[in-house]
Design a protein around this motif. Structure first.
Motif, PDB file in Angstrom:
ATOM      1  N   ARG A  99      39.371  19.810  57.116  1.00 41.30           N
ATOM      2  CA  ARG A  99      38.688  20.061  58.377  1.00 41.30           C
ATOM      3  C   ARG A  99      38.113  18.741  58.896  1.00 41.30           C
ATOM      4  N   GLU A 104      37.871  22.314  52.963  1.00 43.74           N
ATOM      5  CA  GLU A 104      37.552  23.702  52.638  1.00 43.74           C
ATOM      6  C   GLU A 104      38.442  24.142  51.479  1.00 43.74           C
ATOM      7  N   THR A 178      34.535  27.655  49.321  1.00 43.34           N
ATOM      8  CA  THR A 178      33.489  26.637  49.375  1.00 43.34           C
ATOM      9  C   THR A 178      34.024  25.426  50.132  1.00 43.34           C
ATOM     10  N   SER A 179      33.216  24.392  50.226  1.00 47.63           N
ATOM     11  CA  SER A 179      33.648  23.184  50.926  1.00 47.63           C
ATOM     12  C   SER A 179      32.977  21.972  50.299  1.00 47.63           C
ATOM     13  N   ASP A 181      32.513  17.421  51.072  1.00 45.75           N
ATOM     14  CA  ASP A 181      32.849  16.202  51.806  1.00 45.75           C
ATOM     15  C   ASP A 181      32.958  15.013  50.863  1.00 45.75           C
TER      16      ASP A 181
END
Length: 242
Positions: A99, A104, A178-179, A181
């Motif tokens: 994303r 994700e 979940t995600s 970065d």
């Protein structure tokens, strides 16, 4: 010839309309518009209130136009792989979607012991059962996957590959969305070598050991082993993503 009276052409005449507007609390539903009126005179316009109408159709999700934009439909920014247990039996799937500024993750697992299980991305793209760890010190299922992923320029705990634990129900099925970065799909590709996604036998404590607990040798709590592994135990399912 007598001209027809338009007010007598239909039961709902101009006169009857005025009478209705003079009624207190009168209401009329026309299509999706609710017309309400209080106590008014013939010259007062009716009060019209628009109301929302539930049709049962959900509001569509926003779809991005380019890869990496939130809501972007799959197309070059998605990788998926299947989990296998140490015997080679299928144990679920995992999907990563890139994303805008984060990745994700959606994981489905099956055939595992009920409860929480540690869930990590490991540094090597191999899922060899009964294999030797890269340091040569241990042998066990999926140890060839190495330690937790650390993306470039990232050090310390939690590692880049540390993800939320996955909960398995009594029926042996688990779902995690979940995600993060802390890495990108390019990090997962690893120049074509890929990375391993590992489900562990035990929960991950994320190094959350209160300082009031001490080790026999009075070393730092949590110790290096806990910081490196979360004490999540043996590796019970593995998938290679590229």
């Amino acid at each position: 010839m007598t001209e027809p009276n338009p007010d007598a052409a239909h039961p709902f005449t101009r006169a009857s309309t005025s009478a209705r507007w003079r009624s207190c609390g009168a209401g009329l539903i026309v299509g999706a518009i609710l017309v309400t009126a209080g106590c008014t005179t013939d010259n007062d316009p009716p009060a019209i209130t628009a109301t929302s109408v539930f049709t049962g159709t959900p509001v569509p999700l926003t779809t991005g136009e380019i890869p990496g934009e939130p809501g972007h439909s799959p197309g070059g920014n998605v990788v998926s792989a299947g989990f296998a247990d140490p015997e080679g039996a299928p144990a679920g799937t995992v999907t990563f979607v890139e994303r805008a500024g984060f990745v994700e993750i959606q994981a489905h697992v099956s055939g595992l012991t009920p409860g929480f299980h540690g869930f990590h991305v490991h540094e090597n793209g191999t899922c060899d059962p009964d294999s030797t760890a890269p340091d040569g010190n241990q042998t066990g299922d999926f140890l060839s996957a190495g330690g937790h992923l650390q993306a470039d320029d990232h050090t310390g705990s939690p590692a880049s590959g540390d993800l939320a634990s996955i909960y398995v129900r009594d029926d042996g099925q688990g779902l995690l969305v979940t995600s993060t970065d802390a890495f990108t799909l390019d990090d997962l590709n690893n120049n074509g070598r890929g990375r391993a996604v590992v489900v562990h036998a035990d929960p991950d404590n994320f190094g959350n050991i209160p300082t009031r607990y001490t080790l026999p040798d009075h070393s730092t709590v949590p110790d290096q082993q806990t910081q490196a592994t979360g004490d999540a135990g043996p590796r019970v399912a593995c998938a290679v993503v590229k």
